[in-house]
Design a protein around this motif. Sequence first.
Motif, PDB file in Angstrom:
ATOM      1  N   VAL A   1     -43.275  58.157   5.593  1.00 56.66           N
ATOM      2  CA  VAL A   1     -44.682  58.006   5.022  1.00 56.66           C
ATOM      3  C   VAL A   1     -45.433  59.040   5.441  1.00 56.66           C
ATOM      4  N   ARG A   2     -46.009  59.685   4.476  1.00 52.09           N
ATOM      5  CA  ARG A   2     -47.081  60.938   4.895  1.00 52.09           C
ATOM      6  C   ARG A   2     -48.505  60.424   4.177  1.00 52.09           C
ATOM      7  N   ASP A   3     -49.433  61.081   4.746  1.00 50.50           N
ATOM      8  CA  ASP A   3     -50.828  61.371   4.050  1.00 50.50           C
ATOM      9  C   ASP A   3     -51.256  59.772   3.588  1.00 50.50           C
TER      10      ASP A   3
ATOM     11  N   LEU B   1     -50.187  57.862  -1.082  1.00 54.90           N
ATOM     12  CA  LEU B   1     -49.226  58.369  -0.114  1.00 54.90           C
ATOM     13  C   LEU B   1     -48.101  59.073  -0.597  1.00 54.90           C
ATOM     14  N   THR B   2     -47.480  59.789   0.295  1.00 59.45           N
ATOM     15  CA  THR B   2     -46.323  60.737   0.128  1.00 59.45           C
ATOM     16  C   THR B   2     -45.139  60.169   0.707  1.00 59.45           C
ATOM     17  N   ILE B   3     -44.023  60.035   0.073  1.00 64.33           N
ATOM     18  CA  ILE B   3     -42.660  59.719   0.742  1.00 64.33           C
ATOM     19  C   ILE B   3     -42.063  60.969   0.889  1.00 64.33           C
TER      20      ILE B   3
ATOM     21  N   PHE C   1     -43.895  62.620  -3.784  1.00 65.26           N
ATOM     22  CA  PHE C   1     -42.634  63.075  -3.041  1.00 65.26           C
ATOM     23  C   PHE C   1     -42.778  64.332  -2.426  1.00 65.26           C
ATOM     24  N   GLY C   2     -42.402  64.297  -1.118  1.00 65.88           N
ATOM     25  CA  GLY C   2     -42.089  65.549  -0.483  1.00 65.88           C
ATOM     26  C   GLY C   2     -40.547  65.680  -0.134  1.00 65.88           C
ATOM     27  N   VAL C   3     -40.424  66.655   0.733  1.00 66.00           N
ATOM     28  CA  VAL C   3     -39.294  66.880   1.471  1.00 66.00           C
ATOM     29  C   VAL C   3     -39.296  67.181   2.728  1.00 66.00           C
ATOM     30  N   MET C   4     -38.506  66.558   3.629  1.00 68.43           N
ATOM     31  CA  MET C   4     -38.562  66.701   5.030  1.00 68.43           C
ATOM     32  C   MET C   4     -38.190  68.105   5.486  1.00 68.43           C
ATOM     33  N   THR C   5     -38.963  68.393   6.584  1.00 61.74           N
ATOM     34  CA  THR C   5     -38.600  69.667   7.074  1.00 61.74           C
ATOM     35  C   THR C   5     -37.354  69.749   7.768  1.00 61.74           C
ATOM     36  N   VAL C   6     -36.901  71.047   8.220  1.00 60.12           N
ATOM     37  CA  VAL C   6     -35.680  70.963   9.092  1.00 60.12           C
ATOM     38  C   VAL C   6     -35.707  70.028  10.373  1.00 60.12           C
ATOM     39  N   GLU C   7     -36.807  70.427  11.141  1.00 66.94           N
ATOM     40  CA  GLU C   7     -37.005  69.612  12.245  1.00 66.94           C
ATOM     41  C   GLU C   7     -37.198  68.130  11.995  1.00 66.94           C
ATOM     42  N   GLU C   8     -38.017  67.619  10.729  1.00 67.92           N
ATOM     43  CA  GLU C   8     -37.978  66.236  10.711  1.00 67.92           C
ATOM     44  C   GLU C   8     -36.402  65.621  10.275  1.00 67.92           C
TER      45      GLU C   8
END
Length: 364
Positions: free
Chosen positions: A29-31, A41-43, A77-84
């Motif tokens: 969950v983001r923002d 919200l953003t998933i 919707f977003g996309v996880m970063t490499v670190e996430e």
Amino acid sequence: MHVRDAVLDGLTKVIDPELHRSVTDLDMVRDLEVENGTVRLTIALTIAGCPLRSSFEEQVAEHVGGIQGVDRVELSFGVMTVEEKAALTTKLRGSLSSRSEGIAVDVNTRVLAVTSGKGGVGKSSLTVNLAAALSSLGRRVGVVDADIYGYSIPRMLGISQRPVVVDKMIVPPVRGELKVMSIGFFLDENAAVMWRGPMLHKALEQFLSDVHWGELDELIVDMPPGTGDVSISLGQLLPRAEAVVVTTPQPAAQEVAARAAAMARNVSMQVIGVVENMSYLVGAGTELFGSGGGQALAQEAGVLLLGKVPFDPRLREQADAGEPIVCAEPDAEVSQAIVSIAKRIVNNERAGSGIRKKLPLASV
């Protein structure tokens, strides 16, 4: 409870369909904003264009949109970063507090290898229906389609989506509560598998070591028919698995299936029982393929005859349609026979405690 707190509580009920954990637990969950009855919200998804994003939309609408004081939900919707993604992998792998060597499955997961001496005895269709039956009993079930040259499990379960790779972890596709992995997911439709031994060994080991199965009660492995090198390799990778041997009633099939049972024991599997498939024509009782093979094999191996499954053309028809007959027609005689076998397996004392031995691989 304030609206924001109620929204956070609602999000704990939004479950990732593949990982079977909540979006809050997985830090997806983001923002999150709650203002004047509007929730924004953003998933963050593991991959762009996730084929199951509609499930998130439906769940958010149900568990957040229905909260008193919420008039509108704006979900993006977003996309996880490499670190996430790396952090997610660590979180998921870490949930398996005690894993067997070489495989990402909890040590308490029971591994069942469905095997046969030859093809054509209905092993794969029995595997998918046995998995569906176990799932209907409330069990958490995964299926590995290890029949490298004759993979058919995805079609029989109506699955077309591909596995998701998160960091170096493979997330298996799901059908309802079933988790499924097959070589067929990585090939073009109807493509032939033209791999030599070392490549096959590496593919099999990856199935068993890189796939995140989560917490399962049973992991069912659809083994290749016969006693060739692929079967032996799998047997070496699954030495603590329990083998279920499938045969048909005629003596010739029983004799061949006996070799599969012997091979299983030679690679340290424990044979827990025999299933006689196509025992008789459903409704009529006519023995189309002889009789007694299953009982003879069980007696020879010194194990239980777990059950007899009648010959029912609808089982094949439902498999071609991507819907196990256990799900489509649970009251059918063939479905009841398979559910009875599943219950006997669950009630049987498990033989081992996971997969321990690694297969030495040649470098290629």
